[in-house]
Motif scaffolding. Structure first.
Motif, PDB file in Angstrom:
ATOM      1  N   GLY A   1       0.623  -1.442   0.231  1.00 41.61           N
ATOM      2  CA  GLY A   1       0.046   0.164  -0.231  1.00 41.61           C
ATOM      3  C   GLY A   1       0.977   1.222  -0.060  1.00 41.61           C
ATOM      4  N   ALA A   2       2.060   1.236   0.608  1.00 44.36           N
ATOM      5  CA  ALA A   2       2.987   2.289   1.159  1.00 44.36           C
ATOM      6  C   ALA A   2       3.355   2.600  -0.675  1.00 44.36           C
ATOM      7  N   MET A   3       3.860   1.527  -1.657  1.00 45.89           N
ATOM      8  CA  MET A   3       4.475   1.412  -2.823  1.00 45.89           C
ATOM      9  C   MET A   3       3.223   2.565  -2.769  1.00 45.89           C
ATOM     10  N   GLU A   4       1.554   1.866  -3.090  1.00 41.43           N
ATOM     11  CA  GLU A   4       0.667   2.708  -4.170  1.00 41.43           C
ATOM     12  C   GLU A   4       0.513   3.779  -4.300  1.00 41.43           C
ATOM     13  N   LEU A   5       0.441   4.523  -3.045  1.00 40.13           N
ATOM     14  CA  LEU A   5       0.605   5.595  -2.456  1.00 40.13           C
ATOM     15  C   LEU A   5       1.756   6.518  -2.618  1.00 40.13           C
ATOM     16  N   GLN A   6       2.505   5.665  -3.154  1.00 37.58           N
ATOM     17  CA  GLN A   6       4.119   6.888  -3.747  1.00 37.58           C
ATOM     18  C   GLN A   6       4.299   7.235  -2.196  1.00 37.58           C
ATOM     19  N   TYR A   7       3.765   6.497  -0.754  1.00 35.35           N
ATOM     20  CA  TYR A   7       4.609   7.193   0.768  1.00 35.35           C
ATOM     21  C   TYR A   7       5.856   7.223   0.439  1.00 35.35           C
ATOM     22  N   GLN A   8       7.092   6.783   0.264  1.00 33.67           N
ATOM     23  CA  GLN A   8       8.261   6.738   0.434  1.00 33.67           C
ATOM     24  C   GLN A   8       8.700   7.990  -0.314  1.00 33.67           C
ATOM     25  N   ARG A   9       8.252   8.242  -1.528  1.00 36.53           N
ATOM     26  CA  ARG A   9       8.678   9.114  -2.475  1.00 36.53           C
ATOM     27  C   ARG A   9       7.904  11.225  -1.809  1.00 36.53           C
ATOM     28  N   GLY A  10       6.729  10.513  -1.400  1.00 32.21           N
ATOM     29  CA  GLY A  10       6.742  11.866  -0.133  1.00 32.21           C
ATOM     30  C   GLY A  10       7.388  12.134   0.786  1.00 32.21           C
ATOM     31  N   LYS A  11       7.663  11.378   1.774  1.00 28.28           N
ATOM     32  CA  LYS A  11       8.799  11.330   2.103  1.00 28.28           C
ATOM     33  C   LYS A  11      10.279  12.066   1.894  1.00 28.28           C
ATOM     34  N   ILE A  12      10.418  11.638   1.402  1.00 23.82           N
ATOM     35  CA  ILE A  12      12.265  12.594   0.659  1.00 23.82           C
ATOM     36  C   ILE A  12      11.267  13.634   0.294  1.00 23.82           C
ATOM     37  N   GLN A  13      10.688  13.513  -0.661  1.00 25.96           N
ATOM     38  CA  GLN A  13      10.702  14.938  -1.011  1.00 25.96           C
ATOM     39  C   GLN A  13      10.231  16.164   0.247  1.00 25.96           C
ATOM     40  N   GLU A  14       9.933  15.894   1.313  1.00 25.95           N
ATOM     41  CA  GLU A  14       9.524  16.030   2.394  1.00 25.95           C
ATOM     42  C   GLU A  14      11.087  16.421   2.856  1.00 25.95           C
ATOM     43  N   GLU A  15      11.846  15.615   3.856  1.00 25.93           N
ATOM     44  CA  GLU A  15      12.407  15.573   4.198  1.00 25.93           C
ATOM     45  C   GLU A  15      13.895  16.472   3.274  1.00 25.93           C
ATOM     46  N   SER A  16      13.807  16.323   2.039  1.00 29.44           N
ATOM     47  CA  SER A  16      14.774  17.583   0.984  1.00 29.44           C
ATOM     48  C   SER A  16      14.148  18.409   1.054  1.00 29.44           C
TER      49      SER A  16
END
Length: 127
Positions: A1-16
């Motif tokens: 589910g996290a992959m489908e919702l692009q959770y990791q990408r969102g977190k990386i963008q927030e941290e960046s």
């Protein structure tokens, strides 16, 4: 589910974004990026040097556009095949530089850019 919702990408963008804000505000000092102050600028008598900007006149701009059109007309027959060869090299992952050196002889920067956009897409930052 996290992959489908692009959770990791969102977190990386927030941290960046957070990192960039810290850097910009100075809260995160980075030598040579946001901490160097030229000591001469601290002098009360310091006057920043005048920087004269060079602007092209309308005549100069028109001349460059005319030259571009002439170049494109002179190489119209060679540009197409050369740009397609460049696209094939880009898609196959071969050395693009060698092919670029040949392509610039017959195609403009705009033509080359458009050809590469067609095969590689355009970078768009998600915010």
């Amino acid at each position: 589910g996290a992959m489908e919702l692009q959770y990791q990408r969102g977190k990386i963008q927030e941290e960046s974004m957070y990192y960039e804000q810290l850097k910009h505000s100075g809260e995160l000092p980075i030598i040579g990026v946001n901490t160097f102050i030229n000591p001469r600028t601290l002098d009360s008598n310091y006057v920043p040097p005048k920087i004269e900007l060079a602007r092209a006149s309308k005549a100069e701009k028109d001349t460059q556009i005319r030259n571009l059109r002439m170049f494109q007309e002179q190489h119209a027959e060679q540009a197409g095949p050369s740009l397609r060869r460049l696209q094939r090299v880009a898609e196959s992952g071969e050395n693009l530089f060698t092919e670029l050196m040949e392509t610039v002889k017959v195609a403009s920067l705009g033509q080359i850019t458009q050809a590469l956009y067609q095969v590689g897409g355009r970078y768009r930052r998600n915010m």
